[in-house]
Design a protein around this motif. Structure first.
Motif, PDB file in Angstrom:
ATOM      1  N   LYS A 247      -2.521   2.556  -1.679  1.00  0.00           N
ATOM      2  CA  LYS A 247      -2.913   3.109  -0.379  1.00  0.00           C
ATOM      3  C   LYS A 247      -3.942   2.218   0.311  1.00  0.00           C
ATOM      4  O   LYS A 247      -4.763   1.582  -0.351  1.00  0.00           O
ATOM      5  N   TYR A 248      -3.897   2.215   1.635  1.00  0.00           N
ATOM      6  CA  TYR A 248      -4.952   1.596   2.447  1.00  0.00           C
ATOM      7  C   TYR A 248      -5.393   2.642   3.452  1.00  0.00           C
ATOM      8  O   TYR A 248      -4.590   3.150   4.236  1.00  0.00           O
ATOM      9  N   ASN A 249      -6.685   2.998   3.388  1.00  0.00           N
ATOM     10  CA  ASN A 249      -7.224   4.084   4.221  1.00  0.00           C
ATOM     11  C   ASN A 249      -6.405   5.367   4.041  1.00  0.00           C
ATOM     12  O   ASN A 249      -6.057   6.053   5.015  1.00  0.00           O
ATOM     13  N   ASP A 250      -6.103   5.677   2.781  1.00  0.00           N
ATOM     14  CA  ASP A 250      -5.406   6.909   2.400  1.00  0.00           C
ATOM     15  C   ASP A 250      -3.964   6.986   2.879  1.00  0.00           C
ATOM     16  O   ASP A 250      -3.300   8.015   2.702  1.00  0.00           O
ATOM     17  N   GLU A 251      -3.450   5.917   3.473  1.00  0.00           N
ATOM     18  CA  GLU A 251      -2.036   5.881   3.849  1.00  0.00           C
ATOM     19  C   GLU A 251      -1.269   5.099   2.787  1.00  0.00           C
ATOM     20  O   GLU A 251      -1.660   3.985   2.417  1.00  0.00           O
ATOM     21  N   VAL A 252      -0.186   5.676   2.295  1.00  0.00           N
ATOM     22  CA  VAL A 252       0.595   5.026   1.248  1.00  0.00           C
ATOM     23  C   VAL A 252       1.301   3.800   1.814  1.00  0.00           C
ATOM     24  O   VAL A 252       2.099   3.898   2.753  1.00  0.00           O
TER      25      VAL A 252
ATOM     26  N   SER B 251       5.471   2.554   3.563  1.00  0.00           N
ATOM     27  CA  SER B 251       4.897   3.127   4.771  1.00  0.00           C
ATOM     28  C   SER B 251       5.826   2.884   5.954  1.00  0.00           C
ATOM     29  O   SER B 251       6.475   1.840   6.045  1.00  0.00           O
ATOM     30  N   ASN B 252       5.883   3.836   6.873  1.00  0.00           N
ATOM     31  CA  ASN B 252       6.750   3.647   8.037  1.00  0.00           C
ATOM     32  C   ASN B 252       6.203   2.611   9.017  1.00  0.00           C
ATOM     33  O   ASN B 252       6.850   2.274  10.002  1.00  0.00           O
TER      34      ASN B 252
ATOM     35  N   ASP C  73     -10.221   0.798   3.022  1.00  0.00           N
ATOM     36  CA  ASP C  73     -10.347   0.884   1.567  1.00  0.00           C
ATOM     37  C   ASP C  73      -8.962   0.808   0.939  1.00  0.00           C
ATOM     38  O   ASP C  73      -8.067   1.573   1.306  1.00  0.00           O
ATOM     39  N   LEU C  74      -8.822  -0.114   0.005  1.00  0.00           N
ATOM     40  CA  LEU C  74      -7.589  -0.230  -0.763  1.00  0.00           C
ATOM     41  C   LEU C  74      -7.761   0.529  -2.064  1.00  0.00           C
ATOM     42  O   LEU C  74      -8.763   0.362  -2.760  1.00  0.00           O
ATOM     43  N   LYS C  75      -6.797   1.361  -2.405  1.00  0.00           N
ATOM     44  CA  LYS C  75      -6.858   2.103  -3.660  1.00  0.00           C
ATOM     45  C   LYS C  75      -5.498   2.042  -4.343  1.00  0.00           C
ATOM     46  O   LYS C  75      -4.459   2.275  -3.709  1.00  0.00           O
TER      47      LYS C  75
END
Length: 265
Positions: free
Chosen positions: A201-206, A92-93, A233-235
């Motif tokens: 991902k965390y909250n849909d951010e990679v 992630s940036n 949310d962690l996925k």
């Protein structure tokens, strides 16, 4: 890049001239004409000089925060492994400073390289020469049927660290058969069966996306840090060479600079 023969590896492991030529060929194959600069002040690599077990060699890399740029990807190259380009880690940036640990296999004495690629397209390399061997052909540890049955099970630990930062440890049960091992009972070759992709991902951010090959050790384990400032949310999604997909999800609350688990699926 063409896979190596055992004779190639044995020779190059002992010859500095051969090792250098091999890296130049690898560099051209993977990175083309892109200039790869010294990683001093950008990326740091920590490995043992000599590893007692070539199947489980610890590796850690760290990056520093860059002015007007950031490291977006780290390439892993193990010169003497049968498949030298061992994978890429995309971040992630928001991760200004990366700190990641994992374990790798080494088939023979080899340079291990991490090449940081920045958003602007610059490349910076850190490399260590590691003495370890036999890791790619080493038999798997444990009962094979049990390993296959448990493939994809995940253990995840998130722990609040410095302000706004979380330390993550993710372990995925998987035999990581690489196609070069023999069954210790039947002595037959074991068909390749390993994880190719991991997406966190965390909250849909990679946060971290990994594309890997045969050089990641059995039961892949990753420790890394990431910034956090709110509930989420962690996925995790992992895909292997058999086309199987494994998932993990959990929800967290972020209060008083602490991450608290609130639910799991």
């Amino acid at each position: 890049f063409a896979e190596s023969t055992s004779d190639d590896i044995a020779y190059c492991s002992k010859s500095e001239e051969c090792r250098e030529q091999r890296w130049l060929e690898l560099k051209q194959s993977v990175f083309g004409d892109n200039e790869i600069k010294s990683g001093d002040g950008v990326i740091e690599l920590d490995t043992p000089k000599r590893a007692p077990d070539g199947a489980f060699v610890p590796l850690n890399f760290k990056t520093v925060e860059l002015k007007n740029d950031h490291v977006s990807k780290v390439h892993l190259v193990i010169d003497m492994n049968p498949s030298p380009y061992s994978g890429s880690f995309t971040f992630s940036n928001k991760m200004k400073q990366i700190d990641l640990s994992t374990r790798i296999r080494l088939d023979a004495y080899s340079h291990v390289r991490v090449i940081a690629e920045t958003k602007k397209g610059d490349y910076f390399m850190a490399a260590n020469f590691v003495k370890a061997s036999g890791g790619c052909a080493a038999p798997p540890l444990g009962d094979m049927d049990g390993m296959i049955a448990n493939a994809g099970k995940m253990k995840v630990k998130l722990k609040s660290a410095d302000e706004g930062t979380v330390n993550a440890k993710i372990m995925i049960s998987h035999p990581q058969f690489n196609g070069l091992q023999t069954n210790p009972v039947t002595t037959e070759m074991i068909q390749a069966f390993y994880i190719e992709k991991i997406n966190i991902k965390y909250n849909d951010e990679v946060l971290l996306a990994l594309e890997s090959d045969i050089s990641i050790s059995q039961d892949p384990t990753f420790r890394f840090n990431f910034p956090i400032q709110k509930d989420g949310d962690l996925k995790i999604v992992a895909n292997d060479t058999d086309g199987k997909e494994y998932t993990f999800s959990k929800s967290y609350a972020f209060k008083n600079n602490q991450l608290i688990e609130v639910a799991s699926n």
